[in-house]
Design an enzyme around this catalytic site. Structure first.
Site, short mmCIF file in Angstrom:
data_model
loop_
_atom_site.label_atom_id
_atom_site.label_comp_id
_atom_site.label_asym_id
_atom_site.label_seq_id
_atom_site.Cartn_x
_atom_site.Cartn_y
_atom_site.Cartn_z
N LYS A 94 47.57 45.93 93.79
CA LYS A 94 48.10 45.59 93.19
C LYS A 94 47.74 44.13 92.62
O LYS A 94 47.73 43.18 91.12
CB LYS A 94 49.00 46.76 92.05
CG LYS A 94 49.15 47.86 92.18
CD LYS A 94 49.82 48.33 91.55
CE LYS A 94 49.99 50.17 90.52
NZ LYS A 94 49.46 50.83 92.61
N GLU A 116 55.60 49.14 82.20
CA GLU A 116 55.88 50.04 82.33
C GLU A 116 55.38 50.23 83.81
O GLU A 116 54.27 49.60 84.76
CB GLU A 116 55.44 51.20 81.82
CG GLU A 116 54.51 51.76 82.47
CD GLU A 116 52.25 51.10 82.28
OE1 GLU A 116 52.68 49.69 81.35
OE2 GLU A 116 51.91 50.90 82.96
N SER A 382 44.23 50.49 100.05
CA SER A 382 44.60 50.05 98.94
C SER A 382 46.41 49.70 98.89
O SER A 382 46.38 48.36 98.31
CB SER A 382 44.71 51.22 97.43
OG SER A 382 45.18 52.24 97.65
#
Ligand SMILES: *Cc1c(COP(=O)(O)O)cnc(C)c1O
Length: 401
Positions: A94, A116, A382
Site C-alpha cells: 500500500k 477511509e 502483498s
C-alpha cells in the site's frame, strides 16, 4: 496485448464499459484537475526522480523475489516464487501508492490527505506518507473496526493522523467511505482524497495502477535474472485489486504468462459469506465508478465476508472487470480454510508469516502448483502477517506441526 497499458483506460477513465467517474457535479472540475495534474506530473523527470529516490531510500525498494523451495518440494508440482511486498516499509504494497499520492498532493499545493480505512492498513500507510511530507492527515474509520484493529489506530495516532470514528450504520468500511467523502466535500480545495486501491472515480484506478506498476516491472527483471525465463503463471489476491494490478502490469503484455486473480470465498458460496465479486457479481455502480459488484435483493451493495478484512469489499476495480471480460486474467478463489492452511504452511515451511490477504494468493498458487509439474508460479506476497497473528492464534491455534 502490446501497448495495453498506454491505451487503457481511455480519456474518460473507461476500461471497456467499466470505470468512469459518477460524482456530484461540483466535484467534476476538481477530479478533472487531479487528472490533469497527474498527467502532467507523470511526464515530469523531476517528479519521477523524486519518486524513485523515495522508493529506494525510504521504502526499501526493490523488494526481492524469494523461491519457496520447501513449500514447492512438499507439494511436488510447480515451483512457487513470491514477490516480497511484505518487506516494503510499513509491511505491505500500500505504501507504493500512498507515497505517490501524497507526492502528487504536495505538487498540487494541498496541505491535507483524507481517506477511509477498514482494517487500518491504508490509514497507516497514508499517515506514514503524510508524516514524511509534513502534511495533515484525516482518517475515517468505523467504530467496529476501531475496536477490532486497535494497534493500527495507535500507529495512525503516533504518526500524527487524526482518526475520525464513524458511528452510523454498520460502523465499518462502507460508512467510513461515506463519512470521509462527506468531509472531503467541504475541503477539496485544500485536501486530496487518497483512495486506497484501484477503485473509485477516474483518475484513481489509473493512477493507483501506475503507482503500483513498480512491483511488476521489478518482478519481470528479477524473475528473468533468477531463472532465465518468465514465469508460466502470475497470481495475486484481489480485494479492490491494487496489488494484483501492480504485479500483472509487468506481465500483461506477454501473452505467454497466464495471470490469475484470487477472490476470497470466505466460509461458503452463499451471499454474505464471501467477497468473490467477479465470480458471483453483476454489473453496477458503487462509490462513483462502474464495475462488477455483489448486490442484495434491493440492488444495494451486499454484505460481504472474508477472513482477510482487506479483501472484503462488495465492488472491485474496473480494470479487473475488463480483464475478466477479455479473458486475459482468470479469476479463481480461495476459502478461509484454504487461506489458513497456506498461512500456517508458509510460516512453518518458509519462515514467512503472510498477511491473511496474501495467504489467499499462496493458497491458490498451491492448488495450481499441484496440477502443474515442471512449471513456475510467481505469487504476490502483498503484505506481512503481524497484524493477523493474535487473531489467528487466539481463534485457530498454531497449526499442525
Ligand atoms: C489492503 C491489502 C490488500 C487488498 O488490497 P488490493 O487493493 O486488492 O491489493 C491485499 N493485501 C494486503 C497485505 C493489504 O494490506
Amino acid at each position: 496485448m502490446k501497448g495495453y497499458l498506454k491505451s487503457f483506460p481511455d480519456r474518460d477513465g473507461f476500461f471497456g464499459k467499466y470505470g468512469g467517474a459518477f460524482i456530484p457535479p461540483e466535484l467534476v472540475p476538481h477530479f478533472k484537475g487531479i487528472s490533469e495534474a497527474y498527467d502532467k506530473l507523470s511526464k515530469s523527470t523531476a517528479y519521477l526522480n523524486e519518486l524513485k529516490y523515495i522508493r529506494k531510500h525510504f521504502q526499501g525498494r526493490p523488494t526481492p523475489i524469494s523461491h519457496l523451495k520447501n513449500l514447492s518440494d512438499e507439494i511436488g508440482g510447480a515451483q512457487i516464487y513470491v514477490k516480497r511486498e511484505d518487506l516494503n516499509h510499513t509491511g505491505a504494497h500500500k505504501l507504493n501508492h500512498c507515497m505517490a499520492e501524497a507526492l502528487l498532493a504536495k505538487h498540487m499545493g494541498k496541505i491535507k490527505l483524507i481517506a477511509e480505512t477498514g482494517a487500518g492498513q491504508h490509514g497507516v500507510a497514508l499517515a506514514t506518507a503524510a508524516a514524511y511530507f509534513k502534511m495533515e492527515c484525516e482518517i475515517h474509520m468505523g467504530e467496529v473496526d476501531i475496536e477490532k484493529e486497535h494497534p493500527n489506530v495507535v500507529r495512525m495516532k503516533l504518526l500524527g493522523a487524526t482518526v475520525v470514528p464513524v458511528s452510523f450504520g454498520e460502523r465499518t468500511l462502507k460508512e467510513a467511505v461515506d463519512s470521509a467523502f462527506g468531509s472531503y466535500m467541504g475541503q477539496f480545495e485544500t485536501a486530496l482524497y487518497a483512495i486506497g486501491s484501484v477503485v473509485g472515480p477516474h483518475p484513481f484506478p489509473k493512477m493507483v495502477r501506475n503507482f503500483q506498476k513498480v512491483v511488476g516491472l521489478e518482478a519481470f527483471e528479477q524473475f528473468l535474472d533468477m531463472t532465465d525465463e518468465l514465469p508460466d503463471h502470475v497470481v495475486a489476491c484481489v480485494g479492490g485489486g491494487s496489488n494484483a494490478m501492480g504485479l500483472f502490469s509487468g506481465f500483461i503484455e506477454d501473452e505467454t504468462v497466464a495471470l490469475h486473480g484470487v477472490e476470497p470465498m470466505g466460509t461458503s458460496d452463499k451471499l454474505g459469506d464471501h467477497a468473490a465479486t467477479i465470480t458471483f457479481g453483476e454489473d453496477g455502480e458503487i462509490h462513483g465508478f462502474r464495475c462488477i459488484m455483489l448486490k442484495d435483493e434491493n440492488g444495494e451493495p451486499a454484505p460481504v465476508h472474508s477472513i482477510a478484512s482487506g479483501l472484503d469489499y462488495p465492488g472491485v476495480g474496473p480494470e479487473h472487470c475488463y480483464l475478466h471480460s477479455t479473458g486475459r486474467v482468470k479469476y479463481g478463489s480461495a476459502t478461509d480454510k484454504e487461506t489458513l492452511d497456506a498461512f500456517y504452511k508458509l510460516s512453518r515451511l518458509e519462515g514467512i508469516i503472510p498477511a491473511l490477504e496474501s495467504a489467499h494468493a499462496i493458497a491458490y498458487a498451491m492448488k495450481l502448483a499441484a496440477e502443474m509439474p515442471g512449471q513456475s508460479i510467481l505469487a504476490n506476497l502483498s503484505g506481512r502477517g503481524d497484524k493477523d497473528i493474535d487473531y489467528v492464534a487466539d481463534t485457530f491455534g498454531f497449526g499442525e506441526a
